[in-house]
Scaffold this active site. Structure first.
Site, PDB file in Angstrom:
ATOM      1  N   ASP A   6     -10.873   1.864  -3.057  1.00 10.82           N
ATOM      2  CA  ASP A   6     -11.418   1.571  -1.723  1.00 10.82           C
ATOM      3  C   ASP A   6     -12.943   1.570  -1.754  1.00 10.82           C
ATOM      4  OD1 ASP A   6      -9.057   1.200  -0.395  1.00 10.82           O
ATOM      5  OD2 ASP A   6      -8.940   3.216   0.432  1.00 10.82           O
ATOM      6  N   ASP A  22       0.835  -1.207   0.000  1.00 11.73           N
ATOM      7  CA  ASP A  22       0.000   0.000   0.000  1.00 11.73           C
ATOM      8  C   ASP A  22       0.872   1.260   0.000  1.00 11.73           C
ATOM      9  OD1 ASP A  22      -2.318   1.523   0.159  1.00 11.73           O
ATOM     10  OD2 ASP A  22      -3.164   0.353   1.793  1.00 11.73           O
TER      11      ASP A  22
HETATM   12  C1  GLA Z   1      -5.722   1.834   2.355  1.00 14.77           C
HETATM   13  C2  GLA Z   1      -6.167   0.673   1.497  1.00 14.77           C
HETATM   14  C3  GLA Z   1      -7.217  -0.131   2.227  1.00 14.77           C
HETATM   15  C4  GLA Z   1      -6.652  -0.611   3.539  1.00 14.77           C
HETATM   16  C5  GLA Z   1      -6.157   0.558   4.358  1.00 14.77           C
HETATM   17  C6  GLA Z   1      -5.431   0.090   5.603  1.00 14.77           C
HETATM   18  O1  GLA Z   1      -6.740   2.753   2.504  1.00 14.77           O
HETATM   19  O2  GLA Z   1      -6.648   1.120   0.265  1.00 14.77           O
HETATM   20  O3  GLA Z   1      -7.643  -1.228   1.430  1.00 14.77           O
HETATM   21  O4  GLA Z   1      -5.605  -1.514   3.292  1.00 14.77           O
HETATM   22  O5  GLA Z   1      -5.263   1.378   3.616  1.00 14.77           O
HETATM   23  O6  GLA Z   1      -4.977   1.138   6.390  1.00 14.77           O
END
Ligand code: GLA
Length: 724
Positions: A544, A475
């Site tokens: 997301d 990420d």
């Molecule tokens: C980001 C990702 C999510 C999740 C969060 C965790 O927003 O896109 O899918 O993994 O971080 O903090």
């Protein structure tokens, strides 16, 4: 000059006419021609060795290309106050009689005006891959322009390499990978992808007017806001017909695509690394800088044809392990948030396995002092309170349940509240006397520093060496701000490029050392989706936003260029965190089945009926996923409040999968017949729920009645060719 001579131009490859200095690049369904005449006359002066764009479009011969090049020059404007070079060159630079946007702008010696001489060219062949290199020099400034074509794609890869052969630094204000020239048309319609967090890759169209239109990222990453892809047509192309010129930049940092429509009507698209705040980049004596690939594609089969060509190209030539089917994953983020522990993850894993998931991914919260987003990033050690016996008991349990184990990391980041930051406060991007602004309470590690890149590799290597892990969700949850590197005084701007180069190198090293581990690129959802990262990751987290109706729109945009095989999709709970609407589980599954299916809901809250329905749908997905992940995509009807549908056809056309979605039924009317595409018109196909097999022609020409009604109704149809 090393020039490989060949005649003709009817076959895939590169042909060269030595007399006129014209190259013809032939791909299976297109031709691209450039010329480098010994000189052209501009305002009564001889300009030596200009590299001119001649042609791009349906296949022509080398003789055609020579003719076209001559005619184009005869048609050049001789008006005052203009330069015929503008819009005519393959790689316009700053300098001389040029007023358009420059792909290369440099300061060297006492000058800012480039005057090239051709210093070499060659064509090479390696199996089915052909490459043309044309080289220019002006004093210490050396430029190599590269073109690569292949026998199984119409995608042309272009990039540039600039070298300082002198003994003092050269400053680059702009260094694009390539410039694509769009053939003359009455009108130019630009399609591009725009968005924001949880609203990525929305397809936009606009008619180009005179002037420049720029998309890009100043954020350090590819960004949610724009994606490095574009398509231009004359306004008449449809999903399945018409000429479309598109391009995509393989880069995951700051970038810019600039479309310029010149006053004489021509259109060029310049693309490369760096934003408008970037530069000058100081090229040290002896140093070379290689720009990433900016690939271009001509297709005569509309936007759908362009997308299928992009998908096939990435599966064949960009992505690692493209032939493998991606497994159905479960991800814990929306279920447990930061509150992960051995017990709750084991409980989720048991349920995930029971419905057919094949990969269990534990998301954020397993390391350091990470109990919320205020602390812990940078400390990649297992939290002993949450996992008193380490991760092994959970990983073993996940494996015992028959699933692979995956884990979330965000290695380019640090929370100020972390042991790493307390130990190495100088490891983040910053300026000595400026505030270090946080976003999501975190700072960006200076991955451009070799010691930070090595540390980062070691941390993730240790994680993967010490644990039996099969998947990493990588990420990246904030853009760069105050992107300074006080210790780097020679070339502070190098960080924008080195961050990405070092990220790529770390991923490449990790993949080489741990070949059994798959990687997912995530950046707060879809802020790092591009052909650069796809060359070293197995899938990307699309957004997301997991709300199914929104997701259909995001997926529609994503699919313009990127393949379903990489599009990670989860089924989550309703209402979701963005929207209070309720959408049936089946519809949510069908939306996620359009790519790499995953589940992200809180399974501990799912009823027995939900779990049973999910089990059936996952089993059904497994029977069709090879077609979805590797088939040819036809966007039958775009997302709409009414009926929308996508179809995937197996490469040999023996099977197809249709996913159809009815947003809302109106006035009690039946949804329209769904006309299919891409089937063998002469073959007969058996369709779920239809008694008699129908020919591909009937399915194309008449279509299928769908038994969809009410709001958020959906279906999956599996077609199989009869007689196979
Ligand atoms: C980001 C990702 C999510 C999740 C969060 C965790 O927003 O896109 O899918 O993994 O971080 O903090």
């Amino acid at each position: 000059m090393n020039v490989q001579t060949s005649r003709g131009g009817e076959q895939v490859g590169i042909a060269y006419d030595e007399t006129h200095r014209v190259w013809l690049l032939r791909t299976p369904h297109s031709a691209y021609a450039v010329a480098c005449p010994s000189s052209v006359t501009v305002h009564h002066q001889e300009i030596p060795d200009p590299l001119l764009h001649v042609y791009w479009g349906e296949p022509v011969t080398l003789a055609d290309a020579v003719h076209i090049g001559t005619v184009k020059r005869q048609r050049w404007s001789r008006r005052g106050f203009e330069s015929p070079l503008d819009g005519a060159e393959e790689y316009p630079v700053r300098g001389g009689i040029r007023f358009g946007r420059a792909a290369l702008a440099a300061r060297f010696g006492a000058t800012r005006s480039i005057e090239w001489r051709l210093v070499g060219s060659n064509t090479t062949r390696d199996g089915d891959t052909h490459q043309l290199t044309v080289e220019f020099a002006d004093g210490p400034l050396h430029l190599a322009l590269h073109y690569r074509i292949r026998a199984d794609t119409d995608v042309i890869e272009r990039w540039a390499v600039v070298t300082n052969t002198g003994d003092t630094p050269i400053e680059l204000d702009r260094f694009d990978s390539a410039t694509w020239t769009v053939p003359e048309a009455d009108e130019y319609r630009l399609s591009h992808l725009s968005g924001r967090w949880s609203a990525e890759t929305q397809l936009r169209h606009q008619i180009l007017t005179d002037g420049e239109f720029v998309i890009g990222s100043r954020r350090g990453t590819t960004s949610h806001q724009a994606n490095p892809w574009y398509a231009i047509d004359d306004g008449s192309a449809t999903e399945e017909s018409g000429t479309v010129y598109s391009g995509a930049l393989a880069w995951s940092g700051v970038w810019q695509l600039a479309t310029q429509k010149l006053s004489h009507g021509g259109v060029q698209v310049l693309g490369g690394v760096g934003h408008d705040g970037f530069g000058p980049y100081r090229l040290a004596p002896g140093e070379s800088l290689t720009a990433p690939v900016f690939a271009g594609l001509y297709t005569a089969d509309g936007f759908g044809g362009a997308s299928r060509a992009w998908h096939a190209y990435q599966l064949r030539h960009v992505m690692p392990n493209p032939d493998a089917d991606r497994p159905v994953l479960y991800n814990s983020w929306e279920a447990t948030g930061f509150d992960v522990n051995e017990e709750n993850q084991k409980a989720l894993a048991a349920r995930a396995a029971s419905i057919g998931c094949e990969l269990f991914v534990m998301d954020d919260g397993w390391f350091g002092a990470r109990v919320d987003d205020h602390a812990g990033l940078g400390d990649w050690t297992v939290n002993p309170e949450r996992f008193p016996n380490g991760l092994a008991p959970l990983i073993d349990e996940v494996h015992r349940l028959g699933m692979d184990f995956g884990i979330w990391v965000e290695p380019e980041m640090v929370n100020p509240d972390s042991d790493l930051y307390r130990e190495h406060p100088d490891w983040v991007y910053h300026f000595a006397d400026r505030t270090r602004h946080t976003m999501r309470n975190q700072l960006v590690l200076n991955l451009a520093r070799p010691d930070v890149a090595d540390w980062l590799y070691d941390r993730i290597d240790a994680l993967l060496s010490d644990h039996d892990i099969q998947f990493v969700k990588w990420d990246m949850n904030r853009p760069f701000t105050e992107a300074g590197w006080p210790a780097e005084t020679d070339n502070p701007e190098r960080l924008w490029l080195d961050h990405v180069h070092n990220l790529y190198a770390v991923l490449d090293r990790l993949r080489a050392k741990h070949p059994g581990v798959a990687f997912e690129s995530c950046s707060g959802g879809g802020a790092r989706i591009d052909m650069g990262i796809l060359a070293r990751t197995d899938q990307v987290w699309t957004s997301d936003n997991t709300d199914a109706p929104d997701r259909l729109i995001i997926q529609h945009g994503y699919s313009q260029v990127y393949p379903a095989r990489a599009m990670s999709c989860w089924v989550t709970d309703v209402p979701n965190f963005l929207d209070p609407r309720t959408v049936p589980l089946r519809y949510r599954f069908h939306a996620a089945m359009a790519g790499v299916l995953g589940v992200g809901g809180d399974l501990s809250e799912w009823s027995d009926a939900d779990l049973a329905e999910a089990t059936d749908l996952i089993a059904e997905y497994k029977t069709v996923r090879t077609i979805v992940q590797h088939g040819q995509l036809y966007r039958l009807r775009p997302p709409s409040p009414g009926l929308s549908a996508v179809q995937y056809v197996a490469p040999d056309r023996s099977e197809a999968v249709v996913l159809a979605y009815l947003g809302a039924q109106r006035f009690g009317e039946r949804p329209p017949l769904l006309r299919l595409a891409g089937l063998d018109p002469h073959a007969r196909y058996r369709v779920d729920g239809v008694d008699d097999p129908l020919t591909g022609a009937a399915l194309h020409g008449f279509g299928l009645p769908l038994r969809l009604n009410g709001d958020y109704d959906s279906t999956l149809l599996h077609l199989t060719r009869v007689g196979d």
